[in-house]
Write a protein that holds these residues in place. Sequence first.
Motif, PDB file in Angstrom:
ATOM      1  N   VAL A   1      25.947 -11.168  -8.292  1.00 39.89           N
ATOM      2  CA  VAL A   1      26.081 -11.257  -6.835  1.00 39.89           C
ATOM      3  C   VAL A   1      24.958 -12.158  -6.321  1.00 39.89           C
ATOM      4  O   VAL A   1      23.790 -11.972  -6.667  1.00 39.89           O
ATOM      5  CB  VAL A   1      25.997  -9.861  -6.187  1.00 39.89           C
ATOM      6  N   GLN A   2      25.299 -13.125  -5.493  1.00 39.65           N
ATOM      7  CA  GLN A   2      24.360 -14.176  -5.106  1.00 39.65           C
ATOM      8  C   GLN A   2      24.377 -14.363  -3.588  1.00 39.65           C
ATOM      9  O   GLN A   2      25.436 -14.503  -2.977  1.00 39.65           O
ATOM     10  CB  GLN A   2      24.787 -15.466  -5.798  1.00 39.65           C
ATOM     11  N   LEU A   3      23.201 -14.362  -2.976  1.00 39.07           N
ATOM     12  CA  LEU A   3      23.046 -14.637  -1.546  1.00 39.07           C
ATOM     13  C   LEU A   3      22.665 -16.095  -1.364  1.00 39.07           C
ATOM     14  O   LEU A   3      21.726 -16.583  -1.996  1.00 39.07           O
ATOM     15  CB  LEU A   3      21.961 -13.740  -0.956  1.00 39.07           C
ATOM     16  N   THR A   4      23.381 -16.806  -0.510  1.00 43.38           N
ATOM     17  CA  THR A   4      23.093 -18.224  -0.315  1.00 43.38           C
ATOM     18  C   THR A   4      23.672 -18.719   1.004  1.00 43.38           C
ATOM     19  O   THR A   4      24.501 -18.043   1.620  1.00 43.38           O
ATOM     20  CB  THR A   4      23.664 -19.071  -1.468  1.00 43.38           C
ATOM     21  N   TYR A   5      23.203 -19.873   1.431  1.00 41.73           N
ATOM     22  CA  TYR A   5      23.831 -20.579   2.552  1.00 41.73           C
ATOM     23  C   TYR A   5      24.951 -21.456   2.009  1.00 41.73           C
ATOM     24  O   TYR A   5      24.914 -21.906   0.868  1.00 41.73           O
ATOM     25  CB  TYR A   5      22.808 -21.461   3.272  1.00 41.73           C
ATOM     26  N   ARG A   6      25.937 -21.700   2.873  1.00 44.90           N
ATOM     27  CA  ARG A   6      27.040 -22.583   2.506  1.00 44.90           C
ATOM     28  C   ARG A   6      27.353 -23.486   3.688  1.00 44.90           C
ATOM     29  O   ARG A   6      27.367 -23.050   4.833  1.00 44.90           O
ATOM     30  CB  ARG A   6      28.275 -21.759   2.133  1.00 44.90           C
ATOM     31  N   VAL A   7      27.586 -24.759   3.377  1.00 46.28           N
ATOM     32  CA  VAL A   7      27.897 -25.745   4.409  1.00 46.28           C
ATOM     33  C   VAL A   7      29.369 -26.121   4.302  1.00 46.28           C
ATOM     34  O   VAL A   7      29.819 -26.598   3.261  1.00 46.28           O
ATOM     35  CB  VAL A   7      27.013 -27.011   4.268  1.00 46.28           C
ATOM     36  N   ASN A   8      30.122 -25.902   5.380  1.00 45.01           N
ATOM     37  CA  ASN A   8      31.519 -26.320   5.448  1.00 45.01           C
ATOM     38  C   ASN A   8      31.641 -27.461   6.442  1.00 45.01           C
ATOM     39  O   ASN A   8      31.111 -27.386   7.553  1.00 45.01           O
ATOM     40  CB  ASN A   8      32.424 -25.162   5.902  1.00 45.01           C
ATOM     41  N   GLN A   9      32.321 -28.539   6.049  1.00 46.85           N
ATOM     42  CA  GLN A   9      32.478 -29.706   6.917  1.00 46.85           C
ATOM     43  C   GLN A   9      33.949 -30.071   7.059  1.00 46.85           C
ATOM     44  O   GLN A   9      34.694 -30.048   6.073  1.00 46.85           O
ATOM     45  CB  GLN A   9      31.714 -30.912   6.353  1.00 46.85           C
ATOM     46  N   GLN A  10      34.356 -30.428   8.284  1.00 47.56           N
ATOM     47  CA  GLN A  10      35.729 -30.861   8.528  1.00 47.56           C
ATOM     48  C   GLN A  10      35.735 -31.908   9.645  1.00 47.56           C
ATOM     49  O   GLN A  10      34.984 -31.801  10.621  1.00 47.56           O
ATOM     50  CB  GLN A  10      36.615 -29.673   8.934  1.00 47.56           C
TER      51      GLN A  10
END
Length: 790
Positions: A516-525
């Motif tokens: 299990v991993q905590l992280t930021y994620r960047v979504n671009q559209q």
Amino acid sequence: MNRGKRKKSRLALAVAVTMAASIWSVPVMAEEQASNVNELLALSEAQNSEGVKADEKDAKIVKAEAEKLLRQYVRIPDDFQLQSSSYRTNKLVNGTRSYWEMNFVKRNNSKQTASIRASLDAVSGQLLSFYNEQYTSSAQATYPLKVDRSAALKLAEEFISQIAKSYSSQVKLNESYGVMPLPPLSGAVSHQIRFDRMVGDIPYLGNYVDLAINSEGHIESFRLNWDETIAFPKAGDYLSMEQAAKALQDAASLELRYVLPYNASADEQTPRLGYGMGAVAVDAVTGQKAEYGDAYGYYYGEAAKTSLTIEPLAAKPKPTVISEKDAIAAVEKAFPLPEGSELRGTGYTESREEGDSKTSSSWNLEWSVKREGGESGNISARVNGSTGEIESYYAYRNREATESKSITLEQAIAKAEELVKQQLPWMSHELYTVSPSPKIFEGRKPEEIYSYDIQFQRKVNGAVVDYDSIYVSIDAVSGQVRSYNSSIRPFEYPAKAPALITRPEALAKWMDYYDVQLTYRVNQQYTLDGMLLSLDKVNLMRAAGDPAFARAELKSDIELIYQLADKDRPESLFLDAQSGEWRSQATGAVTSLELPRATDAEGHWAEEALQLMVAYRALDLKDGKVMPGAVITRGELIKMLVLARNNGRSYEFEAMVKNSAAAASFADVAADSDYFAYVETALQQNLIDLGDGAFNPDEPVTRDDMSELIVRALGYNTLANYDYMFKVSFKDADAIKNKGQAAITVGLKILSLSDGKFLPEKKVTRAEAATAFFRYLQKREELREAPLRM
């Protein structure tokens, strides 16, 4: 909701590491060199841009200064000449980065012997990457490793603290990345090391510093992947790891699939039911499922919920003999050929896969399409020679300028479904349409779409059959079938689904598979006037220089998520849906998530060697025990030797040997023996002789026997047979059958004497055999010649 615990365990990368920089093939800058770099940066900023190309006008660092900087950053020797350079710009989340990329090469007598590729930021001068490739090297790897992973980590920390000092306090070691799932069997190892960008105490896995350092301590590559323009939101309260694991398990979905081990022999390949689980993420605050964003709005289709038909439309055709006339008629009936089509050639092929007792046959047909005296296209097809099933069809035809009609996606799907029902009526109840999303085609003309590509997924008793594929391509203008491909493996399946483990049981096992991993994620559209743009549309507008693209907006969402992360494992696995066991994707054999360890080897004098052999399954366990004092058999010793010589890769030569049509070489090691592949491989590699045709796999091994095997593996057996060349002063020399081999193994300290005696008839224990082969691996590296320098 509890606030996630945060620990400041960040590595102090700037701490000095007292290791000689001379062992690096690309060393860091010395202090005086760093001062020179700063002077170059200041000088470059002061220079005007006269003579600089238009696309380089924004660069504060011009080409000549970039080359000087790179040469000093990584100490590129003067005999490396600049071969090529390019000035580029890449897109960041909220801006762009311009950078220089250069390739330096070294030549000897006009032959390229090495190259160094490197890049740096054209504004800040920060080194972004380099890759050092030596085509020939005088370095000789050692075993065990001169520089293990812990030592490589210290070298990486020192390098970052000098080359990318401003980043050293913003990163943390990714402790799982690049960790070798199995201990190495040779000295030729490259340690892959990654430091993740930390935002507070939370990693952003999209930014990192990567290094590759070999076992001799040479830095082979470096990459700084970083985006300073990202504005990360402030992290508030978020789920604990325990809460996140529960939320991930609730959000995860399982899919039942038929799995076909890819390295089993053709006759042994048997589909197995397995549970698979795809990627899943949840919002770190709410625990709600976080959908994976479609980069630039590119959408892929999903399989339909219902099959083409409820029941099969016809019975499966029985094998027969298909004539050339039958094959041609089948194609002409299924695909009305255009006017002007002429049969150009036919061919009949029979083939048999290695290890398969069945022969397959096919008709290969070709047509040319004539128009106004010239050739305007061609058509090819393949028809199964025993069932008449069309396996492939491909039509290429020049479009006429007068063609203006077109069809919709819905019409193309209907046409593809009708074709598949006609061609595969006996499995129409098992086929599900996978349609591309309409969003892909928004705003595009038919001639820009070119074709609609529709796939069909096969399910048997609700389980996806991965290895079967059906594909149809429909021309978006003419509506004609451009291509059709059907690849169906001839396996029999049960009429009803067998009993399976429960989905909660399967989910629990898959949760053990991941971290299990905590992280930021960047979504671009991209959006234009409120409409989401597909990837194809974005690329088309860019290529065409469409002025409307200037109005397009790139929306970036920064999310804090929990996700499931893969662990490095020595082999690909799948979960058997019937037994709940983990199996090898390669062979289908039962395996485990963790490396096996022998409980009775802990604290033993040969623990390291025994655990190494157990990890590679060269020695089998019984109730978790390896039995170090048990006498090793010929079969066990050959398995150990072959695995050691092949760097632990078992399934590759197992499949190769089993797929060969050759009969067993030894009367007492049949093809179904656990030792068959190893014994046959040893025979092929001249490690053993055929002798009287009996191998005696269960016979104990003596020290005399083992000395000959080890010397054969080293490649010195022919030399060892000239035993008069060796001074054999052992007290029991007269009792030794293989005197030269005994002298070599003792001289190399692979085997030892006992009170001056070799004891040739003494039976070898598992612990003694494991230790001998550990020493063999060590000496193999020492005896390997470095390349001859001309």
